[in-house]
Design an enzyme around this catalytic site. Structure first.
Site, PDB file in Angstrom:
ATOM      1  N   CYS A  71      -4.921  -3.103   2.852  1.00 34.43           N
ATOM      2  CA  CYS A  71      -4.674  -2.948   4.289  1.00 34.43           C
ATOM      3  C   CYS A  71      -5.886  -3.208   5.166  1.00 34.43           C
ATOM      4  O   CYS A  71      -6.269  -4.341   5.386  1.00 34.43           O
ATOM      5  CB  CYS A  71      -4.065  -1.583   4.572  1.00 34.43           C
ATOM      6  SG  CYS A  71      -3.374  -1.556   6.247  1.00 34.43           S
TER       7      CYS A  71
ATOM      8  N   GLU B 289       0.859  -1.200   0.000  1.00 34.14           N
ATOM      9  CA  GLU B 289       0.000   0.000   0.000  1.00 34.14           C
ATOM     10  C   GLU B 289       0.895   1.250   0.000  1.00 34.14           C
ATOM     11  O   GLU B 289       1.936   1.266   0.652  1.00 34.14           O
ATOM     12  CB  GLU B 289      -0.852  -0.018   1.280  1.00 34.14           C
ATOM     13  CG  GLU B 289      -1.745   1.188   1.496  1.00 34.14           C
ATOM     14  CD  GLU B 289      -2.403   1.202   2.886  1.00 34.14           C
ATOM     15  OE1 GLU B 289      -1.795   0.699   3.857  1.00 34.14           O
ATOM     16  OE2 GLU B 289      -3.531   1.716   2.982  1.00 34.14           O
TER      17      GLU B 289
ATOM     18  N   LYS C 105      -9.449   1.605  -2.214  1.00 38.44           N
ATOM     19  CA  LYS C 105      -9.699   1.119  -0.844  1.00 38.44           C
ATOM     20  C   LYS C 105     -11.053   1.579  -0.317  1.00 38.44           C
ATOM     21  O   LYS C 105     -11.356   2.783  -0.312  1.00 38.44           O
ATOM     22  CB  LYS C 105      -8.570   1.628   0.057  1.00 38.44           C
ATOM     23  CG  LYS C 105      -8.601   1.123   1.489  1.00 38.44           C
ATOM     24  CD  LYS C 105      -7.364   1.631   2.227  1.00 38.44           C
ATOM     25  CE  LYS C 105      -7.251   1.155   3.639  1.00 38.44           C
ATOM     26  NZ  LYS C 105      -5.995   1.611   4.269  1.00 38.44           N
TER      27      LYS C 105
ATOM     28  N   ASN D 273      -7.137   5.778  -2.185  1.00 34.76           N
ATOM     29  CA  ASN D 273      -6.024   4.898  -1.839  1.00 34.76           C
ATOM     30  C   ASN D 273      -6.167   3.689  -2.767  1.00 34.76           C
ATOM     31  O   ASN D 273      -7.097   2.888  -2.613  1.00 34.76           O
ATOM     32  CB  ASN D 273      -6.141   4.504  -0.361  1.00 34.76           C
ATOM     33  CG  ASN D 273      -4.911   3.794   0.152  1.00 34.76           C
ATOM     34  OD1 ASN D 273      -4.131   3.261  -0.630  1.00 34.76           O
ATOM     35  ND2 ASN D 273      -4.754   3.760   1.459  1.00 34.76           N
TER      36      ASN D 273
ATOM     37  N   ASN E 224       0.071  -0.921   5.501  1.00 34.74           N
ATOM     38  CA  ASN E 224       0.911  -0.086   6.381  1.00 34.74           C
ATOM     39  C   ASN E 224       0.235  -0.155   7.739  1.00 34.74           C
ATOM     40  O   ASN E 224      -0.735   0.576   7.986  1.00 34.74           O
ATOM     41  CB  ASN E 224       0.910   1.370   5.936  1.00 34.74           C
ATOM     42  CG  ASN E 224       1.713   1.615   4.679  1.00 34.74           C
ATOM     43  OD1 ASN E 224       2.849   2.063   4.716  1.00 34.74           O
ATOM     44  ND2 ASN E 224       1.109   1.349   3.535  1.00 34.74           N
TER      45      ASN E 224
ATOM     46  N   GLU F 134      -6.450   8.798   7.343  1.00 35.03           N
ATOM     47  CA  GLU F 134      -6.931   8.317   6.035  1.00 35.03           C
ATOM     48  C   GLU F 134      -8.316   8.857   5.711  1.00 35.03           C
ATOM     49  O   GLU F 134      -8.617   9.156   4.557  1.00 35.03           O
ATOM     50  CB  GLU F 134      -6.953   6.785   6.008  1.00 35.03           C
ATOM     51  CG  GLU F 134      -5.586   6.173   5.851  1.00 35.03           C
ATOM     52  CD  GLU F 134      -5.669   4.716   5.459  1.00 35.03           C
ATOM     53  OE1 GLU F 134      -6.171   4.407   4.373  1.00 35.03           O
ATOM     54  OE2 GLU F 134      -5.216   3.879   6.263  1.00 35.03           O
TER      55      GLU F 134
HETATM   56  N1  CDT Z   1      -3.246   1.438   6.367  1.00 34.93           N
HETATM   57  C1  CDT Z   1      -4.176   0.875   7.164  1.00 34.93           C
HETATM   58  O1  CDT Z   1      -5.308   0.664   6.745  1.00 34.93           O
HETATM   59  N2  CDT Z   1      -3.792   0.601   8.403  1.00 34.93           N
HETATM   60  C2  CDT Z   1      -4.700   0.127   9.402  1.00 34.93           C
HETATM   61  C3  CDT Z   1      -4.271   0.646  10.716  1.00 34.93           C
HETATM   62  C4  CDT Z   1      -5.415   0.822  11.572  1.00 34.93           C
HETATM   63  S1  CDT Z   1      -4.998   1.788  12.952  1.00 34.93           S
HETATM   64  C5  CDT Z   1      -5.953   3.179  12.735  1.00 34.93           C
HETATM   65  C6  CDT Z   1      -4.834  -1.383   9.469  1.00 34.93           C
HETATM   66  O2  CDT Z   1      -5.961  -1.870   9.593  1.00 34.93           O
HETATM   67  O3  CDT Z   1      -3.825  -2.101   9.437  1.00 34.93           O
END
Ligand code: CDT
Length: 311
Positions: free
Chosen positions: A169, A47, A124, A107, A194, A143
């Protein structure tokens, strides 16, 4: 019968705020070459592979964030990936922040075939985090401020010998993500993530627990939909106090991890994914036509928040 797609998961070490697209693409290209030297058909990147994970930054004026977005794909910086792919007959899937000509921010992840042609695009849907600055957090996760929810659904594409799907993600934590693709016969789901190793609000979950949740979600999605899942991390410390978990892996349709990264750096892991291995569970336990009972689910599409009272 076997339909083998040799898949390379290209985990990325941190992208620093100061790293240019060109510097980052050089790393991605190096991993594509490694994948090719191992005979891979397809490379899966993470991502927002082209930049640091900028939703940790707050900008009052959202337009200040546009520098992290790509206005076209390919562009000058990423063209070497497309050229190498076409010249060497290797496909790839790449995540990046997309700014459309009419000003929408997504995204996004694309799928590029072995001729260097973009054959699929996913945006996304499940955007985690918050819209406004939350100073009590150790780091921001904005985000919801910088992206709109994807408007393309969860399509699948018949390409490179299989039925291919993508998600990004946080999508990996939601059963609907896999099921919508599963209902379309998906055989290989590609995703990048991420994921901070720590909860930004100082919650009780440890890095070990967060790793467990990540694997649990992807393994369940694979098994319950009889599909391969390739999960690719951006890992390591992108900024002081901002550490992203690694754990990139390839999961078979039984939900077993068959290959996994050992580092938090740029690392290529490869596995021969037999797409025909999806057929057994698709035709038995998870034969949706034979066994799903949607008419008995009392289907609700909105969260009601309350059990309905008895009649
Ligand atoms: N990039 C991404 O979607 N990361 C989220 C972190 C959540 S914490 C607010 C994840 O679900 O891995």
């Amino acid at each position: 019968m076997t339909r083998i797609v040799r898949v390379a998961a290209a985990q990325q070490g941190p992208n620093l705020e100061t790293d240019s697209r060109e510097v980052i693409v050089t790393r991605l290209l190096d991993m594509m070459k490694q994948a090719k030297s191992k005979g891979a058909d397809l490379v899966v990147y993470t991502e927002t592979a082209l930049t640091t994970f900028f939703p940790r930054f707050y900008a009052e004026d959202r337009a200040e964030m546009d520098l992290w977005f790509e206005r076209e794909m390919p562009n000058d910086a990423t063209r070497p990936l497309f050229d190498y792919a076409a010249d060497n007959k290797i496909g790839f899937s790449l995540g990046f922040a997309e700014l459309t000509p009419d000003g929408h921010h997504f995204n996004t992840q694309i799928l590029v075939d072995k001729d260097g042609k973009t054959v699929g695009k996913y945006r996304k849907v499940h955007l985690p985090g918050h819209v406004e600055l939350e100073p009590e957090r150790r780091f921001q996760h904005l985000e919801k401020r910088y992206f709109e929810p994807g408007n393309l659904g969860f399509p699948v594409w018949r390409t490179m010998g299989g039925v291919m799907g993508m998600c990004i993600c946080n999508d990996r934590r939601w059963p609907e993500t896999y099921r919508v693709m599963g209902l379309q016969g998906v055989e290989l789901v590609m995703l990048g993530y991420n994921t901070p190793s720590w909860n930004g609000l100082g919650g009780p979950d440890t890095p070990e627990l967060r790793h467990h949740h990540s694997r649990l979600s992807m393994q369940a999605g694979a098994y319950q939909n009889a599909t391969w899942v390739v999960g690719v991390a951006k890992a390591g410390e992108e900024a002081p106090g901002y550490h992203l978990m690694g754990g990139s892996c390839i999961i078979n349709p039984d939900g077993q991890v068959v290959a996994e990264a050992q580092t938090e750096d740029d690392e290529v892991i490869v596995h021969d994914c037999d797409l025909d291995a999806c057929a057994f569970l698709k035709n038995s336990t998870f034969n949706f036509d034979a066994h799903r009972r949607t008419e008995h689910y009392g289907l609700i599409t909105e969260r009601t928040g309350a059990v309905p009272p008895p009649e």
